[in-house]
Design a protein around this motif. Structure first.
Motif, PDB file in Angstrom:
ATOM      1  N   ALA A 298       0.765  -1.572   0.040  1.00 42.17           N
ATOM      2  CA  ALA A 298      -0.596  -0.075  -0.293  1.00 42.17           C
ATOM      3  C   ALA A 298       1.149   1.115   0.132  1.00 42.17           C
ATOM      4  CB  ALA A 298      -0.853  -0.256   1.000  1.00 42.17           C
ATOM      5  N   SER A 299       0.268   2.318  -0.570  1.00 44.01           N
ATOM      6  CA  SER A 299       1.652   3.259  -0.272  1.00 44.01           C
ATOM      7  C   SER A 299       0.313   4.880   0.418  1.00 44.01           C
ATOM      8  CB  SER A 299       2.018   3.644  -1.545  1.00 44.01           C
ATOM      9  OG  SER A 299       0.645   4.517  -2.583  1.00 44.01           O
ATOM     10  N   ALA A 300       0.880   5.206   1.006  1.00 44.95           N
ATOM     11  CA  ALA A 300       0.172   7.053   1.569  1.00 44.95           C
ATOM     12  C   ALA A 300       1.611   8.049   1.216  1.00 44.95           C
ATOM     13  CB  ALA A 300      -0.418   6.127   2.728  1.00 44.95           C
ATOM     14  N   VAL A 301       0.434   9.253   1.704  1.00 45.74           N
ATOM     15  CA  VAL A 301       0.794  10.496   1.820  1.00 45.74           C
ATOM     16  C   VAL A 301       1.580  11.324   2.803  1.00 45.74           C
ATOM     17  CG1 VAL A 301       0.101  11.994   0.174  1.00 45.74           C
ATOM     18  CG2 VAL A 301       1.974  13.006   0.897  1.00 45.74           C
ATOM     19  N   ASN A 302       2.003  11.433   3.839  1.00 43.94           N
ATOM     20  CA  ASN A 302       1.454  12.227   5.081  1.00 43.94           C
ATOM     21  C   ASN A 302       1.065  13.789   4.401  1.00 43.94           C
ATOM     22  OD1 ASN A 302       0.711  13.204   7.569  1.00 43.94           O
ATOM     23  ND2 ASN A 302       3.038  12.422   8.084  1.00 43.94           N
ATOM     24  N   GLY A 303      -0.037  14.049   4.724  1.00 45.79           N
ATOM     25  CA  GLY A 303      -1.396  14.309   4.545  1.00 45.79           C
ATOM     26  C   GLY A 303      -1.559  15.420   5.982  1.00 45.79           C
ATOM     27  N   SER A 304      -1.450  15.232   6.960  1.00 48.65           N
ATOM     28  CA  SER A 304      -2.075  15.752   8.567  1.00 48.65           C
ATOM     29  C   SER A 304      -1.721  17.433   8.321  1.00 48.65           C
ATOM     30  CB  SER A 304      -1.122  15.277   8.992  1.00 48.65           C
ATOM     31  OG  SER A 304      -0.771  13.826   9.188  1.00 48.65           O
ATOM     32  N   MET A 305      -1.546  17.778   8.932  1.00 49.69           N
ATOM     33  CA  MET A 305      -1.852  19.374   9.826  1.00 49.69           C
ATOM     34  C   MET A 305      -1.959  19.000  10.720  1.00 49.69           C
ATOM     35  SD  MET A 305      -3.828  21.202   6.488  1.00 49.69           S
ATOM     36  CE  MET A 305      -3.162  22.671   6.877  1.00 49.69           C
ATOM     37  N   GLY A 306      -1.519  21.395  11.513  1.00 48.17           N
ATOM     38  CA  GLY A 306      -1.402  21.325  12.940  1.00 48.17           C
ATOM     39  C   GLY A 306      -1.557  22.537  12.583  1.00 48.17           C
ATOM     40  N   LEU A 307      -2.004  23.180  14.540  1.00 51.37           N
ATOM     41  CA  LEU A 307      -2.116  24.290  14.998  1.00 51.37           C
ATOM     42  C   LEU A 307      -0.963  24.485  15.924  1.00 51.37           C
ATOM     43  CD1 LEU A 307      -6.068  23.356  15.507  1.00 51.37           C
ATOM     44  CD2 LEU A 307      -5.205  25.205  13.645  1.00 51.37           C
ATOM     45  N   GLY A 308      -0.920  25.704  15.778  1.00 51.84           N
ATOM     46  CA  GLY A 308       0.305  26.400  16.356  1.00 51.84           C
ATOM     47  C   GLY A 308      -0.169  27.350  16.641  1.00 51.84           C
ATOM     48  N   ILE A 309       0.754  27.898  17.761  1.00 55.52           N
ATOM     49  CA  ILE A 309       0.940  29.860  18.490  1.00 55.52           C
ATOM     50  C   ILE A 309       1.485  30.686  17.497  1.00 55.52           C
ATOM     51  CG2 ILE A 309       0.671  31.058  20.335  1.00 55.52           C
ATOM     52  CD1 ILE A 309       0.995  28.402  21.702  1.00 55.52           C
ATOM     53  N   SER A 310       1.238  31.386  17.151  1.00 60.02           N
ATOM     54  CA  SER A 310       2.923  31.695  15.991  1.00 60.02           C
ATOM     55  C   SER A 310       2.968  33.189  16.915  1.00 60.02           C
ATOM     56  CB  SER A 310       1.278  33.351  15.180  1.00 60.02           C
ATOM     57  OG  SER A 310       2.128  34.627  14.817  1.00 60.02           O
ATOM     58  N   ALA A 311       4.539  33.087  16.539  1.00 60.99           N
ATOM     59  CA  ALA A 311       5.316  33.333  17.275  1.00 60.99           C
ATOM     60  C   ALA A 311       5.005  35.079  17.735  1.00 60.99           C
ATOM     61  CB  ALA A 311       6.946  33.479  16.883  1.00 60.99           C
ATOM     62  N   GLY A 312       3.819  36.427  17.252  1.00 61.77           N
ATOM     63  CA  GLY A 312       4.007  37.308  17.519  1.00 61.77           C
ATOM     64  C   GLY A 312       2.845  37.723  18.431  1.00 61.77           C
ATOM     65  N   SER A 313       2.140  36.040  18.851  1.00 61.31           N
ATOM     66  CA  SER A 313       1.023  36.535  19.242  1.00 61.31           C
ATOM     67  C   SER A 313       0.872  37.311  20.756  1.00 61.31           C
ATOM     68  CB  SER A 313       0.256  34.460  19.658  1.00 61.31           C
ATOM     69  OG  SER A 313      -1.200  34.560  20.523  1.00 61.31           O
ATOM     70  N   LYS A 314       0.023  37.367  21.551  1.00 59.34           N
ATOM     71  CA  LYS A 314       0.436  38.508  22.473  1.00 59.34           C
ATOM     72  C   LYS A 314      -0.422  37.725  23.624  1.00 59.34           C
ATOM     73  CE  LYS A 314       2.311  42.062  21.399  1.00 59.34           C
ATOM     74  NZ  LYS A 314       2.622  41.936  19.796  1.00 59.34           N
ATOM     75  N   HIS A 315      -1.288  36.715  23.077  1.00 62.15           N
ATOM     76  CA  HIS A 315      -2.116  35.469  24.398  1.00 62.15           C
ATOM     77  C   HIS A 315      -2.084  34.477  23.607  1.00 62.15           C
ATOM     78  CE1 HIS A 315      -4.444  39.785  24.028  1.00 62.15           C
ATOM     79  NE2 HIS A 315      -4.872  39.391  23.087  1.00 62.15           N
TER      80      HIS A 315
END
Length: 415
Positions: A298-315
């Motif tokens: 079988a074959s598969a591509v890693n198409g996952s995504m993440g949620l991160g905090i922007s370096a400029g966030s004040k919160h």
């Protein structure tokens, strides 16, 4: 007298209010998501609303953009200060660039140690780079092979293909019998979608993007993948418009009953089975994308995504609270029809599996064989190089060997 006390009380309240530091009660988080694939806009909005209800006074301002614009919007927002983003959705291919350039906050210390073994390893690779963690995985995704069950029955085909060679053979039978003019549809536009299909095939050929410690695309599995892609066009089994299609185009063509086979992300399964969205509802089969004969099952591509905090966030604290809510098992299990959870135990939950048992069966195979696109801080430039050269092959403008040698040479000049 009453007026005096009333006025004094108002004045005191005003002074107290002005002296209090900003709190979660008056925080607005700016978050950017993508329009297509995985969770729908409505699902994402519902999740954010549930978070706001659980955290009174905290507002989440959502912005949705096409995937093709997501990277550049995040980059452009850097240095925007208060007008930038607090939470960003990022692709598995971007942490090397974003971490190197200081676009994301290091959240290694914020991740709960107890969660690490409960989440798929493939999901963690989405947010890890250089020994640090840059967010929480949110979308665990790969591409599957979808097939029209009725078309296969009409063609006398008992089971879907287990190899890419069998896929071509079955497509030819379907074409020769006049069941579908172009049995296979792909997302091969000059965009990241093309690189995802290509990567899945390279993995299915047991190929590698590295040779002698350097990026290389003109040997082994890479050549086999692109040669296969071109041959399916030459043989008339691939829809020639695939060279202009993105994933939503693929979904629409398949759902219109115009294709027997399609490679696409998880979200297509339930949409293609929705009578409001599809003419082939109830006739949609799904299996892991195949491998090449003698190379991979079988074959598969890693198409996952993440949620991160922007370096400029004040919160940052509020942003992390929002991220942990969005990626929690309870939230993901509730919205598992367009994107499967990152949590291992969710796949034993009837609320998650009901109605999509075939998808879950395919996922249990595919999520274990996800192949990663090249890891480099210069990934956007590298992807553009690959897109251009592979497209030249698909359009008949350059031989496979020449185009991939040119891609390797250009990649060698990247930082």
């Amino acid at each position: 007298m009453n007026r005096f006390f009333k006025g004094a009380a108002c004045g005191l309240a005003l002074m107290v209010h002005q002296s209090l530091p900003a709190s979660a009660a008056d925080v607005t988080l700016n978050a950017i998501f993508m329009k297509q694939a995985a969770y729908s806009e409505d699902d994402t909005k519902a999740m954010a609303k549930a978070f706001e209800d659980a955290n009174p006074g905290t507002k989440v301002n959502l912005e949705f953009v096409p995937y093709e614009a997501l990277h550049d919007k995040i980059v452009a927002a850097q240095g925007a200060g208060a007008s930038g983003y607090d939470v960003v959705l990022f692709d598995v291919i971007w942490p090397a660039e974003f971490a190197t350039k200081g676009f994301l906050m290091d959240v290694t210390s914020r991740v709960q140690a107890a969660d690490k073994d409960k989440i798929f390893d493939g999901a963690w690779t989405t947010v890890n780079y250089d020994g640090k963690t840059w967010g929480m995985p949110w979308i665990l995704d790969t591409k599957y092979l979808f097939y029209n069950e009725d078309m296969l029955k009409q063609a006398g085909i008992a089971a879907p293909p287990k190899t890419f060679e069998e896929l071509a053979e079955q497509a030819k039978i379907i074409k020769d019998k006049g069941i579908a003019k172009y049995p296979v549809v792909w997302s091969w536009s000059q965009a990241e979608a093309l690189i995802c299909d290509y990567t899945s095939m390279v993995g299915g050929a047991k190929g590698s993007f590295i040779k002698d410690g350097k990026l290389n695309f003109d040997t082994g599995g890479s050549v086999e993948a692109v040669s296969y892609m071109k041959k399916t066009l030459d043989d008339g089994i691939t829809n020639p418009n695939s060279r202009e299609y993105l994933e939503e185009d693929v979904r629409k063509v398949f759902s219109a009953g115009e294709a027997a086979f399609a490679l696409n992300w998880t979200y297509m399964y339930n949409m293609a089975n929705d009578p409001k969205e599809s003419k082939v509802a109830g006739k949609v089969g799904i299996v892991p994308a195949p491998g090449f004969k003698g190379k991979a099952a079988a074959s598969a591509v890693n198409g996952s995504m993440g949620l991160g905090i922007s370096a400029g966030s004040k919160h940052a604290d509020e942003a992390w609270k929002f991220i942990t809510f969005m990626t929690s098992q309870a939230t993901q299990n509730k919205y598992a029809k367009l994107s499967l959870p990152i949590w291992k135990s969710s796949y034993e939950d009837a609320a998650v599996t009901k109605g999509q048992e075939k998808l879950i069966d395919a996922a249990k195979v595919s999520l274990d064989v996800m192949f990663a696109r090249p890891t480099t801080p210069s990934y956007p430039e590298l992807s553009s190089i690959l897109q251009k050269n592979i497209q030249q092959v698909l359009l008949g403008q350059a031989p496979t060997d020449d185009a991939l040698k040119a891609a390797t040479k250009a990649a060698g000049r990247l930082r």
